[in-house]
Motif scaffolding. Structure first.
Motif, PDB file in Angstrom:
ATOM      1  N   ASP A 312      36.452 -16.776 -85.734  1.00 11.70           N
ATOM      2  CA  ASP A 312      36.087 -17.985 -86.466  1.00 11.70           C
ATOM      3  C   ASP A 312      35.079 -18.771 -85.627  1.00 11.70           C
ATOM      4  OD1 ASP A 312      37.505 -19.732 -84.654  1.00 11.70           O
ATOM      5  OD2 ASP A 312      39.359 -19.403 -85.759  1.00 11.70           O
ATOM      6  N   ALA A 313      34.705 -19.955 -86.102  1.00  8.56           N
ATOM      7  CA  ALA A 313      33.704 -20.754 -85.385  1.00  8.56           C
ATOM      8  C   ALA A 313      34.273 -22.081 -84.911  1.00  8.56           C
ATOM      9  CB  ALA A 313      32.487 -20.984 -86.271  1.00  8.56           C
ATOM     10  N   LEU A 314      35.591 -22.143 -84.734  1.00  7.41           N
ATOM     11  CA  LEU A 314      36.222 -23.326 -84.168  1.00  7.41           C
ATOM     12  C   LEU A 314      36.015 -23.353 -82.653  1.00  7.41           C
ATOM     13  CD1 LEU A 314      39.505 -23.052 -86.244  1.00  7.41           C
ATOM     14  CD2 LEU A 314      37.732 -24.786 -86.556  1.00  7.41           C
ATOM     15  N   GLU A 315      36.297 -24.495 -82.058  1.00  7.91           N
ATOM     16  CA  GLU A 315      36.019 -24.669 -80.629  1.00  7.91           C
ATOM     17  C   GLU A 315      36.725 -23.631 -79.762  1.00  7.91           C
ATOM     18  OE1 GLU A 315      34.044 -27.245 -77.614  1.00  7.91           O
ATOM     19  OE2 GLU A 315      33.787 -26.837 -79.763  1.00  7.91           O
ATOM     20  N   GLY A 316      37.964 -23.283 -80.110  1.00  5.17           N
ATOM     21  CA  GLY A 316      38.717 -22.333 -79.298  1.00  5.17           C
ATOM     22  C   GLY A 316      38.146 -20.940 -79.297  1.00  5.17           C
ATOM     23  N   TYR A 402      31.069 -28.472 -89.880  1.00  5.10           N
ATOM     24  CA  TYR A 402      31.251 -27.236 -90.640  1.00  5.10           C
ATOM     25  C   TYR A 402      30.803 -27.415 -92.093  1.00  5.10           C
ATOM     26  CZ  TYR A 402      34.415 -26.267 -86.755  1.00  5.10           C
ATOM     27  OH  TYR A 402      34.957 -26.088 -85.508  1.00  5.10           O
ATOM     28  N   PRO A 403      29.890 -26.555 -92.582  1.00  4.41           N
ATOM     29  CA  PRO A 403      29.575 -26.578 -94.015  1.00  4.41           C
ATOM     30  C   PRO A 403      30.803 -26.245 -94.869  1.00  4.41           C
ATOM     31  CG  PRO A 403      27.952 -25.291 -92.782  1.00  4.41           C
ATOM     32  CD  PRO A 403      29.078 -25.580 -91.851  1.00  4.41           C
ATOM     33  N   LYS A 404      31.604 -25.299 -94.388  1.00  6.51           N
ATOM     34  CA  LYS A 404      32.895 -24.974 -94.993  1.00  6.51           C
ATOM     35  C   LYS A 404      33.925 -24.994 -93.872  1.00  6.51           C
ATOM     36  CE  LYS A 404      30.871 -21.812 -98.406  1.00  6.51           C
ATOM     37  NZ  LYS A 404      30.855 -20.400 -98.906  1.00  6.51           N
ATOM     38  N   GLN A 405      35.106 -25.497 -94.152  1.00  7.61           N
ATOM     39  CA  GLN A 405      36.100 -25.681 -93.111  1.00  7.61           C
ATOM     40  C   GLN A 405      36.924 -24.414 -92.910  1.00  7.61           C
ATOM     41  OE1 GLN A 405      37.914 -29.490 -93.250  1.00  7.61           O
ATOM     42  NE2 GLN A 405      39.686 -28.903 -92.027  1.00  7.61           N
ATOM     43  N   MET A 415      47.554 -16.358 -90.269  1.00  7.72           N
ATOM     44  CA  MET A 415      46.573 -15.778 -89.355  1.00  7.72           C
ATOM     45  C   MET A 415      45.354 -16.680 -89.249  1.00  7.72           C
ATOM     46  SD  MET A 415      47.974 -12.866 -88.424  1.00  7.72           S
ATOM     47  CE  MET A 415      46.715 -11.720 -87.903  1.00  7.72           C
ATOM     48  N   ALA A 416      44.749 -16.676 -88.076  1.00 11.16           N
ATOM     49  CA  ALA A 416      43.524 -17.438 -87.840  1.00 11.16           C
ATOM     50  C   ALA A 416      42.425 -16.470 -87.412  1.00 11.16           C
ATOM     51  CB  ALA A 416      43.779 -18.504 -86.784  1.00 11.16           C
ATOM     52  N   GLY A 417      41.341 -17.009 -86.858  1.00 13.74           N
ATOM     53  CA  GLY A 417      40.255 -16.161 -86.401  1.00 13.74           C
ATOM     54  C   GLY A 417      39.621 -15.380 -87.540  1.00 13.74           C
ATOM     55  N   GLY A 418      39.332 -14.111 -87.279  1.00 14.65           N
ATOM     56  CA  GLY A 418      38.721 -13.262 -88.284  1.00 14.65           C
ATOM     57  C   GLY A 418      39.602 -13.014 -89.485  1.00 14.65           C
ATOM     58  N   ALA A 419      40.887 -13.308 -89.375  1.00 12.69           N
ATOM     59  CA  ALA A 419      41.815 -13.120 -90.488  1.00 12.69           C
ATOM     60  C   ALA A 419      42.075 -14.417 -91.249  1.00 12.69           C
ATOM     61  CB  ALA A 419      43.142 -12.554 -89.976  1.00 12.69           C
ATOM     62  N   ARG A 422      37.947 -19.656 -95.174  1.00 11.87           N
ATOM     63  CA  ARG A 422      37.015 -20.780 -95.139  1.00 11.87           C
ATOM     64  C   ARG A 422      37.075 -21.475 -96.482  1.00 11.87           C
ATOM     65  NH1 ARG A 422      31.469 -18.875 -94.326  1.00 11.87           N
ATOM     66  NH2 ARG A 422      30.957 -21.091 -94.053  1.00 11.87           N
ATOM     67  N   ALA A 423      37.133 -22.803 -96.450  1.00 15.37           N
ATOM     68  CA  ALA A 423      37.278 -23.583 -97.681  1.00 15.37           C
ATOM     69  C   ALA A 423      36.122 -24.569 -97.809  1.00 15.37           C
ATOM     70  CB  ALA A 423      38.601 -24.336 -97.678  1.00 15.37           C
ATOM     71  N   GLU A 424      35.503 -24.589 -98.988  1.00 16.02           N
ATOM     72  CA  GLU A 424      34.419 -25.532 -99.243  1.00 16.02           C
ATOM     73  C   GLU A 424      35.010 -26.844 -99.734  1.00 16.02           C
ATOM     74  OE1 GLU A 424      30.049 -25.609-101.442  1.00 16.02           O
ATOM     75  OE2 GLU A 424      31.418 -23.921-101.712  1.00 16.02           O
ATOM     76  N   LEU A 425      34.534 -27.946 -99.153  1.00 18.01           N
ATOM     77  CA  LEU A 425      35.015 -29.260 -99.557  1.00 18.01           C
ATOM     78  C   LEU A 425      34.162 -29.802-100.703  1.00 18.01           C
ATOM     79  CD1 LEU A 425      35.836 -30.758 -96.050  1.00 18.01           C
ATOM     80  CD2 LEU A 425      37.258 -29.369 -97.552  1.00 18.01           C
TER      81      LEU A 425
END
Length: 482
Positions: A312-316, A402-405, A415-419, A422-425
């Protein structure tokens, strides 16, 4: 005649002095090591897996506390080798065996930079930039490729599931990853399959080859550039027998401790060879850890105070351990100035006197003055993040937009990361203040809407660069005919 001989002697002497002035460079790239996995970043004994060798390296050099990468193995490696955002090379997604994305011959790599300045060059370990001949390390500026992992370690898990599926042995063998070695002409030869059994041995073999290379090249006239691609701590967490049960944190902790030991072997080789004062050592991770991905028994990675994980593209996912040591030139210290993996390409080019390409965008910035203390802070305050060729996040100063969260998936476990999902607001990006909210739990768009202006400016500058230098078509596994 006497003058001619004297002139030749002076030229040779100047050339020898120039060679001595140019530092050797050793890059060590860890695999899926999180911000909270290393002692110098708050782990170590607290987590039952001490890392004394990496911690000592951090104390002797410049330790980055805001070092940012791309969201996966292949994208980060492409960014490091070329100094460019990964989609510019068509490598914005993680290469899976059988997919066509590969490093193109037209890209200029670190290997080619160093080769242009008369360096001996060697690549040992994980590559993961494509299996076609044009992308081999030996076709990208490296004299040799040893203990070569062209793909990635999760491929060692494929045989079991393919056998259980009832597939023929010929198909299984063709799909199984291998260990490769280069021949004198640069061709690669598969010397063994990369199996679960060899998974336990590979890190030790990578270290042995790296140590031998340092010992040999320390005696040579020309400087050397050695790239060490570790495989730890990518799952499955299988280690050499002497590290089994070594940590108090299970198999993942064992893998961290083996990684630290192997790092120490390389550092000791530099000292033993008497070249420590003239050798730059760079130690970084390619992306964050994967706390929820991979086999359950291999989990245990920790991305510190930050949310997110590889994919994913989160800070972690993007903020990882990183440090650089150059005795007498880089003062030991820690810095929270922003540095990205793209920056090492132009920075190392400046240090060794190499020209960077002028016929393409280079997204990295030269940080040599910051590293050596000639200026107080980094030249970087922003970074765009991609998955495939899509902009999925922008980091500007302390804000992540983030354009999409990114959200965790449904199911148990979630699951997080690649699993993840993404949600559009409702037509607006999400804005998080990383310094105030490192877990990215409070969307501040309502009170920090002014951040949208610099966000759009950065994206606009990138999009304008594509008008003259369009990206190659991205490989997409979930969208077709686009």
């Amino acid at each position: 005649m006497h003058r001619n001989w004297l002139s030749l002697f002076l030229i040779a002497l100047m050339g020898s002095a120039h060679a001595q002035d140019r530092p050797n460079v050793v890059v060590m790239l860890a695999d899926n090591v999180g911000y909270g996995d290393i002692g110098a970043y708050g782990a170590g004994e607290i987590r039952g897996m001490p890392t004394p060798n990496i911690d000592q390296l951090a104390s002797e050099g410049l330790r980055f506390t805001q070092f940012l990468v791309e969201p996966g193995c292949t994208p980060s490696r492409a960014a490091l080798q070329t100094g460019r955002y990964s989609p510019r090379a068509g490598l914005g997604s993680i290469i899976v065996g059988g997919t066509p994305n590969t490093l193109q011959a037209s890209e200029v790599t670190l290997g080619e930079l160093f080769k242009s300045q008369g360096y001996a060059t060697s690549y040992v370990g994980k590559w993961h930039l494509g299996a076609s001949e044009q992308s081999w390390p030996t076709r990208q500026g490296y004299d040799q490729f040893r203990v070569g992992v062209i793909e990635t370690t999760d491929g060692t898990l494929y045989r079991d599931s393919m056998q259980r599926t009832g597939l023929p042995e010929a198909l299984i063998a063709a799909s199984e990853p291998g260990i490769w070695e280069s021949e004198a002409n640069g061709n690669l030869k598969k010397i063994r399959p990369y199996t679960l059994d060899y998974r336990r041995q590979v890190e030790g073999d990578i270290a042995t080859v790296a140590v031998d290379y340092i010992g040999q090249q320390a005696k040579a006239k020309e400087p050397f550039f050695l790239f060490v691609g570790w495989t730890n701590t990518h799952y499955p967490s299988l280690v050499s027998p002497e590290f089994v049960g070594k940590s108090r944190s299970g198999p993942y902790g064992d893998a961290i401790m083996e990684l630290d030991h192997r790092t120490g072997q390389v550092l000791d080789a530099i000292k033993t060879a008497g070249i420590e004062d003239n050798t730059i050592v760079l130690w970084i991770s390619d992306n964050g850890a994967s706390p929820t991905e991979g086999p359950a028994e291999s989990r245990g990675g920790f991305n510190g105070p930050f949310r997110g994980e590889v994919g994913d593209a989160l800070e972690g996912s993007l903020r990882v351990p990183g440090m650089i040591k150059w005795p007498g030139k880089i003062a030991p210290r820690a810095s929270n100035s922003m540095v990205s993996i793209h920056d090492f390409f132009p920075t190392l080019a400046k240090i060794i006197g190499a020209d960077i390409p002028k016929d393409r965008p280079i997204d990295g910035v030269d940080q040599s003055d910051f590293f050596t203390g000639k200026q107080a802070n980094s030249k970087r305050d922003s970074l765009i993040t991609f998955i495939g060729d899509e902009i999925v996040a922008v980091r500007w100063r302390q804000f992540r937009i983030y354009p999409k969260q990114f959200v965790s998936s449904a199911g148990n476990p979630s699951m997080a990361g690649g699993a993840g999902y993404r949600a559009e607001l409702a037509g607006y990006p999400s804005i998080f203040n990383i310094e105030q909210d490192p877990r990215e739990e409070v969307n501040t768009t309502a009170v920090n809407g002014w951040v949208i202006a610099p966000y759009l400016k950065l994206i606009g500058e990138y999009l304008r660069s594509l008008e003259q230098y369009p990206n190659p078509k991205a490989v997409k596994l979930t969208e077709f005919n686009r």
